[in-house]
Design a protein around this motif. Structure first.
Motif, PDB file in Angstrom:
ATOM      1  N   MET A   1      -0.683 -78.068  64.547  1.00  0.00           N
ATOM      2  CA  MET A   1      -1.965 -78.002  63.848  1.00  0.00           C
ATOM      3  C   MET A   1      -3.048 -77.588  64.845  1.00  0.00           C
ATOM      4  O   MET A   1      -2.874 -77.702  66.054  1.00  0.00           O
ATOM      5  CB  MET A   1      -2.287 -79.357  63.219  1.00  0.00           C
ATOM      6  CG  MET A   1      -3.521 -79.375  62.335  1.00  0.00           C
ATOM      7  SD  MET A   1      -3.471 -78.207  60.965  1.00  0.00           S
ATOM      8  CE  MET A   1      -2.294 -79.025  59.883  1.00  0.00           C
ATOM      9  N   THR A   2      -4.141 -77.148  64.304  1.00  0.00           N
ATOM     10  CA  THR A   2      -5.274 -76.743  65.133  1.00  0.00           C
ATOM     11  C   THR A   2      -6.543 -76.969  64.334  1.00  0.00           C
ATOM     12  O   THR A   2      -6.502 -77.368  63.173  1.00  0.00           O
ATOM     13  CB  THR A   2      -5.140 -75.262  65.540  1.00  0.00           C
ATOM     14  OG1 THR A   2      -6.117 -74.943  66.525  1.00  0.00           O
ATOM     15  CG2 THR A   2      -5.336 -74.341  64.335  1.00  0.00           C
ATOM     16  N   TYR A   3      -7.680 -76.738  64.960  1.00  0.00           N
ATOM     17  CA  TYR A   3      -8.944 -76.778  64.262  1.00  0.00           C
ATOM     18  C   TYR A   3      -9.820 -75.646  64.773  1.00  0.00           C
ATOM     19  O   TYR A   3     -10.073 -75.535  65.973  1.00  0.00           O
ATOM     20  CB  TYR A   3      -9.652 -78.120  64.464  1.00  0.00           C
ATOM     21  CG  TYR A   3     -11.034 -78.197  63.846  1.00  0.00           C
ATOM     22  CD1 TYR A   3     -11.280 -77.696  62.569  1.00  0.00           C
ATOM     23  CD2 TYR A   3     -12.097 -78.773  64.531  1.00  0.00           C
ATOM     24  CE1 TYR A   3     -12.533 -77.763  62.005  1.00  0.00           C
ATOM     25  CE2 TYR A   3     -13.355 -78.865  63.971  1.00  0.00           C
ATOM     26  CZ  TYR A   3     -13.580 -78.353  62.699  1.00  0.00           C
ATOM     27  OH  TYR A   3     -14.824 -78.414  62.134  1.00  0.00           O
ATOM     28  N   CYS A   4     -10.257 -74.797  63.851  1.00  0.00           N
ATOM     29  CA  CYS A   4     -11.171 -73.706  64.172  1.00  0.00           C
ATOM     30  C   CYS A   4     -12.288 -73.693  63.132  1.00  0.00           C
ATOM     31  O   CYS A   4     -12.059 -74.008  61.961  1.00  0.00           O
ATOM     32  CB  CYS A   4     -10.451 -72.346  64.137  1.00  0.00           C
ATOM     33  SG  CYS A   4      -9.082 -72.173  65.291  1.00  0.00           S
ATOM     34  N   ALA A   5     -13.472 -73.297  63.565  1.00  0.00           N
ATOM     35  CA  ALA A   5     -14.599 -73.187  62.651  1.00  0.00           C
ATOM     36  C   ALA A   5     -15.542 -72.097  63.138  1.00  0.00           C
ATOM     37  O   ALA A   5     -15.635 -71.832  64.338  1.00  0.00           O
ATOM     38  CB  ALA A   5     -15.343 -74.517  62.537  1.00  0.00           C
ATOM     39  N   ALA A   6     -16.216 -71.466  62.195  1.00  0.00           N
ATOM     40  CA  ALA A   6     -17.197 -70.425  62.514  1.00  0.00           C
ATOM     41  C   ALA A   6     -18.384 -70.586  61.577  1.00  0.00           C
ATOM     42  O   ALA A   6     -18.217 -70.877  60.388  1.00  0.00           O
ATOM     43  CB  ALA A   6     -16.586 -69.039  62.378  1.00  0.00           C
ATOM     44  N   LEU A   7     -19.589 -70.397  62.124  1.00  0.00           N
ATOM     45  CA  LEU A   7     -20.831 -70.639  61.400  1.00  0.00           C
ATOM     46  C   LEU A   7     -21.654 -69.357  61.330  1.00  0.00           C
ATOM     47  O   LEU A   7     -21.791 -68.643  62.333  1.00  0.00           O
ATOM     48  CB  LEU A   7     -21.654 -71.727  62.091  1.00  0.00           C
ATOM     49  CG  LEU A   7     -20.894 -72.924  62.668  1.00  0.00           C
ATOM     50  CD1 LEU A   7     -21.856 -73.816  63.445  1.00  0.00           C
ATOM     51  CD2 LEU A   7     -20.196 -73.697  61.576  1.00  0.00           C
ATOM     52  N   LYS A   8     -22.229 -69.095  60.165  1.00  0.00           N
ATOM     53  CA  LYS A   8     -23.118 -67.947  59.980  1.00  0.00           C
ATOM     54  C   LYS A   8     -24.557 -68.447  59.897  1.00  0.00           C
ATOM     55  O   LYS A   8     -24.907 -69.227  59.005  1.00  0.00           O
ATOM     56  CB  LYS A   8     -22.750 -67.188  58.697  1.00  0.00           C
ATOM     57  CG  LYS A   8     -23.678 -66.026  58.382  1.00  0.00           C
ATOM     58  CD  LYS A   8     -23.284 -65.344  57.089  1.00  0.00           C
ATOM     59  CE  LYS A   8     -24.260 -64.218  56.745  1.00  0.00           C
ATOM     60  NZ  LYS A   8     -23.894 -63.520  55.494  1.00  0.00           N
ATOM     61  N   LEU A   9     -25.393 -67.987  60.822  1.00  0.00           N
ATOM     62  CA  LEU A   9     -26.786 -68.426  60.907  1.00  0.00           C
ATOM     63  C   LEU A   9     -27.717 -67.217  60.915  1.00  0.00           C
ATOM     64  O   LEU A   9     -27.270 -66.079  61.135  1.00  0.00           O
ATOM     65  CB  LEU A   9     -27.001 -69.248  62.179  1.00  0.00           C
ATOM     66  CG  LEU A   9     -26.020 -70.398  62.405  1.00  0.00           C
ATOM     67  CD1 LEU A   9     -26.131 -70.917  63.826  1.00  0.00           C
ATOM     68  CD2 LEU A   9     -26.265 -71.510  61.400  1.00  0.00           C
ATOM     69  N   GLU A  10     -28.999 -67.460  60.695  1.00  0.00           N
ATOM     70  CA  GLU A  10     -29.967 -66.360  60.707  1.00  0.00           C
ATOM     71  C   GLU A  10     -30.035 -65.695  62.078  1.00  0.00           C
ATOM     72  O   GLU A  10     -30.269 -64.496  62.176  1.00  0.00           O
ATOM     73  CB  GLU A  10     -31.353 -66.889  60.324  1.00  0.00           C
ATOM     74  CG  GLU A  10     -31.447 -67.349  58.880  1.00  0.00           C
ATOM     75  CD  GLU A  10     -32.787 -67.989  58.563  1.00  0.00           C
ATOM     76  OE1 GLU A  10     -33.636 -68.067  59.495  1.00  0.00           O
ATOM     77  OE2 GLU A  10     -32.986 -68.413  57.413  1.00  0.00           O
ATOM     78  N   LYS A  11     -29.801 -66.456  63.134  1.00  0.00           N
ATOM     79  CA  LYS A  11     -29.909 -65.933  64.498  1.00  0.00           C
ATOM     80  C   LYS A  11     -28.575 -65.417  65.059  1.00  0.00           C
ATOM     81  O   LYS A  11     -28.543 -64.939  66.197  1.00  0.00           O
ATOM     82  CB  LYS A  11     -30.485 -67.010  65.412  1.00  0.00           C
ATOM     83  CG  LYS A  11     -31.923 -67.389  65.081  1.00  0.00           C
ATOM     84  CD  LYS A  11     -32.436 -68.453  66.027  1.00  0.00           C
ATOM     85  CE  LYS A  11     -33.922 -68.740  65.787  1.00  0.00           C
ATOM     86  NZ  LYS A  11     -34.180 -69.314  64.461  1.00  0.00           N
ATOM     87  N   GLY A  12     -27.506 -65.530  64.284  1.00  0.00           N
ATOM     88  CA  GLY A  12     -26.220 -65.028  64.767  1.00  0.00           C
ATOM     89  C   GLY A  12     -25.062 -65.851  64.256  1.00  0.00           C
ATOM     90  O   GLY A  12     -25.122 -66.438  63.166  1.00  0.00           O
ATOM     91  N   LEU A  13     -23.994 -65.909  65.041  1.00  0.00           N
ATOM     92  CA  LEU A  13     -22.758 -66.593  64.662  1.00  0.00           C
ATOM     93  C   LEU A  13     -22.337 -67.544  65.776  1.00  0.00           C
ATOM     94  O   LEU A  13     -22.596 -67.292  66.954  1.00  0.00           O
ATOM     95  CB  LEU A  13     -21.636 -65.581  64.415  1.00  0.00           C
ATOM     96  CG  LEU A  13     -21.869 -64.508  63.354  1.00  0.00           C
ATOM     97  CD1 LEU A  13     -20.786 -63.438  63.441  1.00  0.00           C
ATOM     98  CD2 LEU A  13     -21.872 -65.120  61.955  1.00  0.00           C
ATOM     99  N   VAL A  14     -21.666 -68.631  65.385  1.00  0.00           N
ATOM    100  CA  VAL A  14     -21.105 -69.582  66.345  1.00  0.00           C
ATOM    101  C   VAL A  14     -19.642 -69.803  66.002  1.00  0.00           C
ATOM    102  O   VAL A  14     -19.296 -70.018  64.832  1.00  0.00           O
ATOM    103  CB  VAL A  14     -21.862 -70.926  66.324  1.00  0.00           C
ATOM    104  CG1 VAL A  14     -21.242 -71.896  67.329  1.00  0.00           C
ATOM    105  CG2 VAL A  14     -23.334 -70.715  66.636  1.00  0.00           C
TER     106      VAL A  14
END
Length: 252
Positions: A1-14
């Motif tokens: 198993m693993t854990y990955c996440a990505a976020l979309k923001l007004e100033k960019g991506l994380v």
């Protein structure tokens, strides 16, 4: 198993990913789940992977070969949009699944695999996609500003309460690290190192990148501050009504 996440923001991506892979409690290894494809000043594409390691490695190797060597067709280096990049990644994953999946299933091995793909190509806004095991994909919106894959349930409540589109990249990265801390406290199949990458809008640079090891002092402080903050908030919450007050029915 693993854990990955990505976020979309007004100033960019994380982006964030752990590095633990296990095929049972006595077969644990470290494999990085973040892959970066970039062309200086023109595009940066980030892929996070989860699921069957042989499937994800094969798909990413094929994509990378196309990225460097393909002639006469679209690659992640030449595709005009992130949508087309997601299509290429999805088609490649589907090809690998069709070739390898049946043999894995015959031996009772889970062949599921998925990707998060995000970044920016010159002329477009930053975009974020989730690519499913079947090769289809969806795109993040301002109403749904983040995606997770792998062991998602422990970190999701934190992101649901904290992540908004106007959050700064650094604050979003700290919130994402808290979600990793909570996940690793509850599930041993997720572990260090943790890779964090912030992509500033229109910067086309990977300079904001960190690898968090288990003995990282700042990560330990972050986890301790989060735990102490929760205890403080819990102590200050409105209490239960006095016993026998008529408002305690159904509590026993």
């Amino acid at each position: 198993m693993t854990y990955c996440a990505a976020l979309k923001l007004e100033k960019g991506l994380v982006f964030g990913s752990d590095s633990r892979t296990n095929a049972g409690v006595d077969d644990i290894a470290t494999f990085r789940k973040m892959k970066i494809f970039e062309k200086s000043g023109e595009r940066v594409l980030v892929v996070l992977s989860s699921g069957n390691l042989s499937i994800t490695q094969a798909a990413l190797t094929m994509v990378e070969q196309r990225f460097h060597h393909w002639e006469g067709g679209e690659t992640l280096l030449s595709t005009p949009s992130l949508f087309d990049a997601a299509r290429i990644l999805g088609e490649t994953l589907r090809d690998v699944q069709l070739r390898e999946g049946p043999y894995l299933v015959q031996n009772n091995i889970d062949a599921n695999a998925s990707f998060l793909l995000g970044g920016q190509i010159q002329g477009e806004e930053p975009r974020l996609f989730r690519v499913y095991s079947q090769g289809n994909f969806i795109e993040a919106t301002w109403e749904t500003p983040y995606f997770q894959i792998g062991e998602t349930k422990y970190g999701k409540p934190i992101l649901d309460r904290v992540i908004t589109s106007d959050l700064s990249l650094m604050d979003a990265a700290k919130s994402l690290l808290v979600s990793f801390d909570s996940t690793m406290r509850s599930n041993i199949s997720v572990g260090f190192p943790i890779d964090i990458l912030c992509l500033e809008k229109d910067a086309f640079s990977t300079r904001l990148r960190w690898t968090i090891e288990e003995d990282d002092p700042l990560f330990r402080i972050l986890g301790r501050e989060w735990s102490e903050g929760l205890k403080h908030l819990a102590a200050g919450l409105t209490g239960l009504p006095p016993p026998g007050s008529g408002r305690d029915r159904g509590l026993s």
